[in-house]
Design a protein around this motif. Structure first.
Motif, short mmCIF file in Angstrom:
data_model
loop_
_atom_site.label_atom_id
_atom_site.label_comp_id
_atom_site.label_asym_id
_atom_site.label_seq_id
_atom_site.Cartn_x
_atom_site.Cartn_y
_atom_site.Cartn_z
N GLY A 64 7.35 2.59 -3.29
CA GLY A 64 6.91 1.60 -2.31
C GLY A 64 6.27 2.25 -1.08
N GLN A 65 6.55 3.56 -0.86
CA GLN A 65 5.96 4.25 0.29
C GLN A 65 4.48 4.57 0.08
OE1 GLN A 65 8.12 7.79 1.41
NE2 GLN A 65 9.98 7.00 0.46
N LEU A 66 3.99 4.39 -1.16
CA LEU A 66 2.62 4.80 -1.48
C LEU A 66 1.72 3.57 -1.58
CD1 LEU A 66 3.54 7.33 -4.33
CD2 LEU A 66 3.26 7.80 -1.87
N SER A 67 0.48 3.68 -1.07
CA SER A 67 -0.45 2.54 -1.12
C SER A 67 -0.64 2.10 -2.56
CB SER A 67 -1.83 2.93 -0.60
OG SER A 67 -1.74 3.31 0.71
N PRO A 68 -0.44 0.80 -2.83
CA PRO A 68 -0.63 0.35 -4.21
C PRO A 68 -2.08 0.40 -4.65
CG PRO A 68 -0.03 -1.48 -2.77
CD PRO A 68 0.01 -0.25 -1.92
N THR A 69 -3.00 0.56 -3.69
CA THR A 69 -4.43 0.56 -4.06
C THR A 69 -4.98 1.98 -4.21
OG1 THR A 69 -4.90 0.41 -1.72
CG2 THR A 69 -4.94 -1.67 -2.99
N ALA A 70 -4.18 2.99 -3.92
CA ALA A 70 -4.69 4.38 -3.96
C ALA A 70 -5.21 4.71 -5.36
CB ALA A 70 -3.58 5.35 -3.55
N LYS A 71 -6.37 5.39 -5.39
CA LYS A 71 -7.01 5.67 -6.69
C LYS A 71 -7.15 7.16 -6.94
CE LYS A 71 -9.18 1.18 -7.03
NZ LYS A 71 -8.45 0.61 -5.90
N MET A 72 -6.42 7.93 -6.15
CA MET A 72 -6.41 9.38 -6.40
C MET A 72 -5.02 9.88 -6.03
SD MET A 72 -8.46 12.41 -4.46
CE MET A 72 -8.46 14.07 -5.10
N GLY A 73 -4.44 10.70 -6.88
CA GLY A 73 -3.12 11.23 -6.54
C GLY A 73 -2.64 12.21 -7.60
N MET A 74 -1.53 12.86 -7.29
CA MET A 74 -0.95 13.80 -8.26
C MET A 74 0.56 13.83 -8.09
SD MET A 74 -2.38 17.34 -6.62
CE MET A 74 -1.87 17.92 -5.00
N GLY A 75 1.24 14.13 -9.20
CA GLY A 75 2.70 14.15 -9.17
C GLY A 75 3.24 15.38 -9.85
N ASP B 50 -5.57 5.23 2.74
CA ASP B 50 -6.79 4.90 3.47
C ASP B 50 -7.10 5.92 4.56
OD1 ASP B 50 -7.20 2.76 1.92
OD2 ASP B 50 -6.19 1.33 3.27
N THR B 51 -6.05 6.38 5.22
CA THR B 51 -6.31 7.28 6.35
C THR B 51 -5.59 8.61 6.22
OG1 THR B 51 -4.44 6.24 7.45
CG2 THR B 51 -6.65 5.39 8.00
N LYS B 52 -4.67 8.71 5.28
CA LYS B 52 -3.90 9.97 5.20
C LYS B 52 -3.35 10.16 3.79
CE LYS B 52 0.34 7.92 7.19
NZ LYS B 52 1.14 7.52 6.15
N LEU B 53 -2.82 11.35 3.58
CA LEU B 53 -2.13 11.60 2.31
C LEU B 53 -0.73 11.00 2.43
CD1 LEU B 53 -3.06 15.34 1.57
CD2 LEU B 53 -4.19 13.25 0.76
N GLU B 54 -0.32 10.27 1.41
CA GLU B 54 1.02 9.63 1.43
C GLU B 54 1.88 10.28 0.36
OE1 GLU B 54 -1.01 5.31 2.49
OE2 GLU B 54 -0.13 5.67 0.53
N VAL B 55 3.11 10.57 0.74
CA VAL B 55 3.98 11.34 -0.17
C VAL B 55 5.29 10.62 -0.40
CG1 VAL B 55 5.12 13.57 -0.55
CG2 VAL B 55 3.03 13.48 0.78
N ALA B 56 5.75 10.64 -1.65
CA ALA B 56 7.11 10.17 -1.97
C ALA B 56 7.78 11.26 -2.78
CB ALA B 56 7.04 8.88 -2.78
#
Ligand code: F6R
Length: 611
Positions: free
Chosen positions: A59-70, A39-45
């Motif tokens: 679990g460190q990543l927002s379960p609702t996030a709809k954009m990301g890359m691995g 929501d407010t920042k990039l979250e990384v695991a």
């Protein structure tokens, strides 16, 4: 080797990206990570080691996030560690990268001088800081990407995102593979279509020199000069669910057992179900080649694929009377080979992605050579750059140590040789018929070779503590000796060297003592007598010899401490396919006894996408 998976759209993506990385696991990696737009920042695991370690961090990543890359990383610059794992993230920017930035040191020095602090030892991190610096100039992500691209040298593919422009990815491709999966109000990307097929069959394979802006609703493709390009969409066939071990302890063993079926499927493809004595040139790919102008052949490949290629030279020179050279793809373009439009390149590759082989293909194309590939993975980069491809019927090969793909490659080269020699008028219809009948016997003979597994396991018990080993063979068996040595070293970590039997006295015989097992290939072929003499030379110096030959061969048995029994066929070219089976099983049995990670041996990757 490094894998990439990314998503933007309407679905929660952290677990989806993780599942995509799982599909790329077989490629080999040592650490992994995922970044999502929270929501407010990039979250990384991130985590080191197997992917299940990363699953524990999700679990460190927002379960609702709809954009990301691995990313799954196979270390090149900097040890496997959390700091070196991708994604690299700084001040709201994030990148993942495959390949090597060859001028990273110069770039890093200039960034350090300007006060940039690096968090990793990787070459990749320079891309992140360059993007961040360039963005600050005019706050345009698009312009920042276009200014950074010309600064980078090497083979690379990278993806970038920033909190400053949520919902936008930039992908840049130069040599390393990248494919976009097209959805409805959602888009995906990955280094390998396999990761995307559970979501979409519509793909865009990026070419070198392309940069793409991706949002949930838009795919904008440009070349590095900024010119808009029309994306070529391909619909890929659905794949069956991921390969399973089906009760086998390891994929490698399962793949060894699949070899008779692979041979049957290939023979059916080229001779038809009725087993007619004519070869289907289009299944082999010969009909798409400029046959009349081909004057010489260069075979290129790496590792096992290269070794299969060395057999191709024997086959083609003997049956099709055409000059053939075989090169390690990593050396080929650095030795100024003579190339012209009359030189056919045969690229051998299971994955179709090996960067050294791909680079050789591009190099030869520039010199005007037609390209023929023998490959297992449809739509991969090397077939896409070839005039014609003979697809193996091997099915997915998961074990890092290649087994069924080697056998398929050798068989395909032999079939190509028959088709080529026949078209040239050198192989008569009667000869073709004779060869077909030898070929039809192969699957059952390979089955008999595999049935020796338990006796090979017993023999392995006597040798699994060795630290060094020597494999020798003559003629076609020389290539098999080298392949046997490669298999053993890859999965058991025992030092193994393969040598031509006749070369022994020119150096390696100095290694012979009672500790080093010498695996000697002695099928009943035209080299048999000479091979027995080589075994005698070893025995005279106290060597422990494991023969590989006929079950009832008493002369061989009398000379050797053990014999890995192998069915015999009077056609020496096809004997190579039989002789390799006991060596695969021997390497496998030794590795089981040593307790190594057989399907994913240390330091190795299934798909080698760096030079
Ligand atoms: C050895 C092995 C490797 C590959 C080599 C080329 O068991 O698998 O040596 O043969 O990395 O890979 P491909 O065939 O995918 O080009």
């Amino acid at each position: 080797m490094c894998g990439i998976m990314g998503y933007v759209g309407k679905q929660s993506c952290a677990k989806m990206i993780y599942d995509g990385l799982k599909k790329l696991e077989y490629r080999g990696y040592d650490s992994a990570g995922i970044v999502v737009l929270g929501d407010t920042k990039l979250e990384v695991a991130k985590s080191v080691g197997k992917l299940f370690n990363l699953e524990a961090e999700l679990g460190q990543l927002s379960p609702t996030a709809k954009m990301g890359m691995g990313h799954t990383r196979w270390a090149t610059h900097g040890a496997p560690s959390v700091a070196n794992a991708h994604p690299h993230t700084y001040d709201g920017f994030s990148i993942i990268h495959n390949g090597i930035i060859e001028n990273y040191q110069a770039l890093k020095i200039s960034l350090l001088e300007a006060g940039t602090v690096f968090a990793s030892e990787t070459d990749s991190e320079v891309i992140l800081h360059l993007l961040h610096r360039e963005y600050a100039k005019d706050r345009s992500f698009d312009k920042a990407v276009s200014r950074v691209i010309p600064m980078l040298e090497g083979a690379f593919a990278f993806a970038a995102m920033t909190i400053e422009e949520p919902g936008v990815f930039y992908l840049v491709k130069n040599s390393s593979p990248l494919v976009i999966g097209c959805g409805v109000h959602e888009n995906f990307f990955a280094s390998d279509a396999l990761a995307l097929l559970p979501h979409t069959q519509e793909m865009i394979f990026l070419e070198d020199g392309q940069v793409v802006k991706i949002t949930a609703d838009e795919i904008e493709l440009r070349d590095f000069s900024g010119k808009l390009l029309q994306a070529q969409r391909k619909i890929l066939p659905k794949v069956d669910s991921a390969p399973e071990k089906n009760g086998f302890r390891h994929f490698m063993l399962k793949e060894i057992y699949e070899q008779p079926a692979v041979i049957r499927a290939t023979l059916e493809k080229v001779f038809g179900a009725s087993g007619a004595a004519s070869l289907d040139e289009s299944a082999i790919g010969l009909s798409a080649l400029p046959f009349d102008t081909i004057k010489r052949i260069h075979i290129v490949g790496c590792g096992t694929a290269y070794l299969a290629g060395t057999l191709g030279r024997y086959f083609l020179e003997k049956w099709a009377q055409i000059p053939v050279s075989v090169d390690l793809a990593s050396e080929f373009r650095y030795r100024s080979p003579y190339l012209d439009a009359g030189t056919l390149i045969i690229a051998m590759t299971q994955s179709g992605e090996t960067l050294d082989t791909l680079a050789s293909v591009k190099f030869a194309k520039q010199a005007g050579c037609p390209i023929y590939s023998i490959c297992n993975v449809p739509f991969s980069a090397i077939p896409r750059g070839s005039e014609a491809t003979f697809y193996m019927n091997a099915g997915p090969e998961v074990g890092v140590a290649s087994t069924k793909a080697f056998v398929a490659m050798v068989l395909d080269l032999f079939l190509f040789t028959l088709a080529f020699g026949h078209k040239k008028g050198l192989i008569s219809q009667a000869e073709l018929e004779k060869q077909r009948s030898y070929l039809q016997r192969l699957p059952a003979l390979v089955e008999q070779a595999i049935e020796q597994q338990s006796s090979i396991e017993q023999i392995a018990l006597r040798y699994f503590e060795a630290t060094n080993s020597l494999f020798i063979g003559r003629g076609n068996s020389c290539s098999i000796a080298l392949e046997g040595a490669l298999k053993l070293k890859e999965i058991s970590y025992i030092h193994a060297e393969g040598y031509a039997g006749g070369e022994l006295k020119h150096g390696p015989i100095a290694l012979v003592d009672e500790h080093i097992p010498i695996i000697a290939l002695a099928p009943k072929d035209s080299h048999y007598e000479k091979m027995l003499s080589n075994i005698e030379e070893v025995k005279a110096r106290g060597g422990r010899v494991i023969g590989v030959g006929g079950k009832d061969d008493k002369r061989l048995a009398a000379l050797c401490q053990d014999v890995l029994a192998c069915p015999q066929i009077e056609q020496e070219d096809l004997q190579a396919i039989l002789s390799v089976i006991p060596l695969q099983l021997f390497a496998y049995s030794i590795a089981v006894l040593r307790g190594t990670d057989i399907d994913q041996p240390r330091n190795l990757a299934k798909s080698v996408t760096v030079e």
